[in-house]
Write a protein that holds these residues in place. Structure first.
Motif, PDB file in Angstrom:
ATOM      1  N   THR A  19       0.842  -1.203   0.000  1.00 27.63           N
ATOM      2  CA  THR A  19       0.000   0.000   0.000  1.00 27.63           C
ATOM      3  C   THR A  19       0.876   1.251   0.000  1.00 27.63           C
ATOM      4  N   SER A  20       1.964   1.212   0.768  1.00 25.74           N
ATOM      5  CA  SER A  20       2.860   2.381   0.845  1.00 25.74           C
ATOM      6  C   SER A  20       3.508   2.678  -0.505  1.00 25.74           C
ATOM      7  N   ILE A  21       3.892   1.633  -1.217  1.00 27.76           N
ATOM      8  CA  ILE A  21       4.511   1.816  -2.535  1.00 27.76           C
ATOM      9  C   ILE A  21       3.508   2.452  -3.500  1.00 27.76           C
ATOM     10  N   ILE A  22       2.284   1.956  -3.460  1.00 25.09           N
ATOM     11  CA  ILE A  22       1.247   2.504  -4.355  1.00 25.09           C
ATOM     12  C   ILE A  22       0.946   3.954  -3.990  1.00 25.09           C
ATOM     13  N   LYS A  23       0.830   4.246  -2.690  1.00 27.68           N
ATOM     14  CA  LYS A  23       0.536   5.626  -2.264  1.00 27.68           C
ATOM     15  C   LYS A  23       1.657   6.572  -2.671  1.00 27.68           C
ATOM     16  N   ARG A  24       2.874   6.101  -2.548  1.00 26.42           N
ATOM     17  CA  ARG A  24       4.018   6.914  -2.963  1.00 26.42           C
ATOM     18  C   ARG A  24       3.965   7.144  -4.475  1.00 26.42           C
ATOM     19  N   TYR A  25       3.704   6.097  -5.207  1.00 28.06           N
ATOM     20  CA  TYR A  25       3.723   6.160  -6.671  1.00 28.06           C
ATOM     21  C   TYR A  25       2.588   7.036  -7.216  1.00 28.06           C
ATOM     22  N   VAL A  26       1.410   6.887  -6.629  1.00 31.50           N
ATOM     23  CA  VAL A  26       0.234   7.568  -7.182  1.00 31.50           C
ATOM     24  C   VAL A  26       0.042   8.960  -6.589  1.00 31.50           C
ATOM     25  N   HIS A  27       0.275   9.109  -5.274  1.00 27.11           N
ATOM     26  CA  HIS A  27      -0.030  10.388  -4.605  1.00 27.11           C
ATOM     27  C   HIS A  27       1.209  11.084  -4.040  1.00 27.11           C
ATOM     28  N   ASN A  28       2.347  10.416  -4.134  1.00 19.52           N
ATOM     29  CA  ASN A  28       3.592  10.920  -3.563  1.00 19.52           C
ATOM     30  C   ASN A  28       3.484  11.249  -2.074  1.00 19.52           C
ATOM     31  N   ILE A  29       2.854  10.327  -1.337  1.00 14.75           N
ATOM     32  CA  ILE A  29       2.776  10.487   0.122  1.00 14.75           C
ATOM     33  C   ILE A  29       3.281   9.214   0.805  1.00 14.75           C
ATOM     34  N   PHE A  30       3.688   9.353   2.069  1.00  9.59           N
ATOM     35  CA  PHE A  30       4.126   8.202   2.864  1.00  9.59           C
ATOM     36  C   PHE A  30       3.722   8.408   4.309  1.00  9.59           C
ATOM     37  N   SER A  31       3.254   7.339   4.946  1.00 10.21           N
ATOM     38  CA  SER A  31       2.921   7.396   6.365  1.00 10.21           C
ATOM     39  C   SER A  31       3.545   6.202   7.076  1.00 10.21           C
ATOM     40  N   THR A  32       3.985   6.417   8.322  1.00  6.10           N
ATOM     41  CA  THR A  32       4.557   5.307   9.092  1.00  6.10           C
ATOM     42  C   THR A  32       3.456   4.484   9.761  1.00  6.10           C
ATOM     43  N   ASN A  33       2.220   4.988   9.765  1.00  7.03           N
ATOM     44  CA  ASN A  33       1.108   4.234  10.351  1.00  7.03           C
ATOM     45  C   ASN A  33       0.814   2.997   9.510  1.00  7.03           C
ATOM     46  N   TYR A  34       0.644   1.886  10.179  1.00  7.24           N
ATOM     47  CA  TYR A  34       0.309   0.656   9.468  1.00  7.24           C
ATOM     48  C   TYR A  34      -1.173   0.350   9.637  1.00  7.24           C
ATOM     49  N   LYS A  35      -1.878   0.455   8.515  1.00  6.69           N
ATOM     50  CA  LYS A  35      -3.285   0.050   8.489  1.00  6.69           C
ATOM     51  C   LYS A  35      -3.399  -1.054   7.446  1.00  6.69           C
ATOM     52  N   SER A  36      -3.493  -2.273   7.937  1.00  4.23           N
ATOM     53  CA  SER A  36      -3.487  -3.434   7.042  1.00  4.23           C
ATOM     54  C   SER A  36      -4.662  -3.373   6.070  1.00  4.23           C
ATOM     55  N   THR A  37      -4.384  -3.674   4.814  1.00  6.37           N
ATOM     56  CA  THR A  37      -5.436  -3.676   3.791  1.00  6.37           C
ATOM     57  C   THR A  37      -6.389  -4.851   4.026  1.00  6.37           C
TER      58      THR A  37
END
Ligand code: GTP
Ligand code: MG
Length: 185
Positions: free
Chosen positions: A26-44
């Protein structure tokens, strides 16, 4: 004559992102699509979707439909449904957790038994060694030669060391995969 092409070619590609729990899909996709990163882990839960639209060339637009599949779906029996009509995949593991690397061949085998291209060939798959920002002596599978052998043995086109945190190599990996998909058109 018009000074620009009148016909824009549009491609829609379904691309899977799979791998064990917490590896950073999820983090890779968020970085790729929205250029954001969070250290919070919310399992998909189940599957999430993201769309990345790319102006590939002046007359070509690519819509990447990214299927972010929960790590816990490994044992759900639903992967066949999720994989349907995918044209490529990214398999993600976490370099700080060896068991996530040991699971990589299982994910790849699951893919290959459940989805293929219309001509029967396996879909192109790239391996992402994620959390490279946490790299240390204990990190798993970073020796270049070993990784190339691992990719050859397991049917990966290539591997990339990525970091969603530092935005490392994610664009390059996606571009490589898209080029492979375009070649097969
Ligand atoms: P599931 O949805 O449960 O399968 O997990 P996931 O693969 O989607 O993992 P997710 O992206 O939710 O990330 C899990 C945890 O790892 C989160 O706390 C992220 O912040 C962290 N994480 C993801 N990528 C990186 C990275 O590149 N570096 C570091 N340091 N942490 C990361
Ligand atoms: Mg997730």
């Amino acid at each position: 004559d018009l000074p620009y092409p009148t016909e824009i070619r549009e491609y829609l590609y379904k691309i899977l992102v799979i791998g064990d729990l917490g590896t950073g899909k999820t983090s890779i996709i968020k970085r790729y699509v929205h250029n954001i990163f969070s250290t919070n882990y919310k399992s998909t839960i189940g599957v999430d979707f993201a769309l990345k639209v790319i102006q590939w060339s002046p007359d070509t637009v690519i819509r990447m439909q990214l299927w972010d599949i929960a790590g816990q779906e490994k044992f759900s029996g639903l992967t066949r449904v999720y994989y349907k009509e995918a044209v490529a995949a990214l398999v993600v593991y976490d370099i700080t957790r060896p068991n996530t690397f040991e699971a990589v061949p299982k994910w790849k085998a699951d893919l290959d038994t459940k989805v293929s291209l219309p001509d029967g060939q396996p879909i192109p798959v790239v391996l992402l060694a994620n959390k490279m920002d946490l790299q240390d002596e204990a990190s798993v599978g970073l020796d270049g030669e070993e990784m190339e052998q691992f990719c050859e043995d397991n049917g990966f086109l290539k591997w990339f060391g990525t970091s969603a945190k530092d935005n490392r190599n994610i664009d390059d990996a996606a571009r490589f995969l898209l080029e492979e998909i375009m070649h097969r058109e």
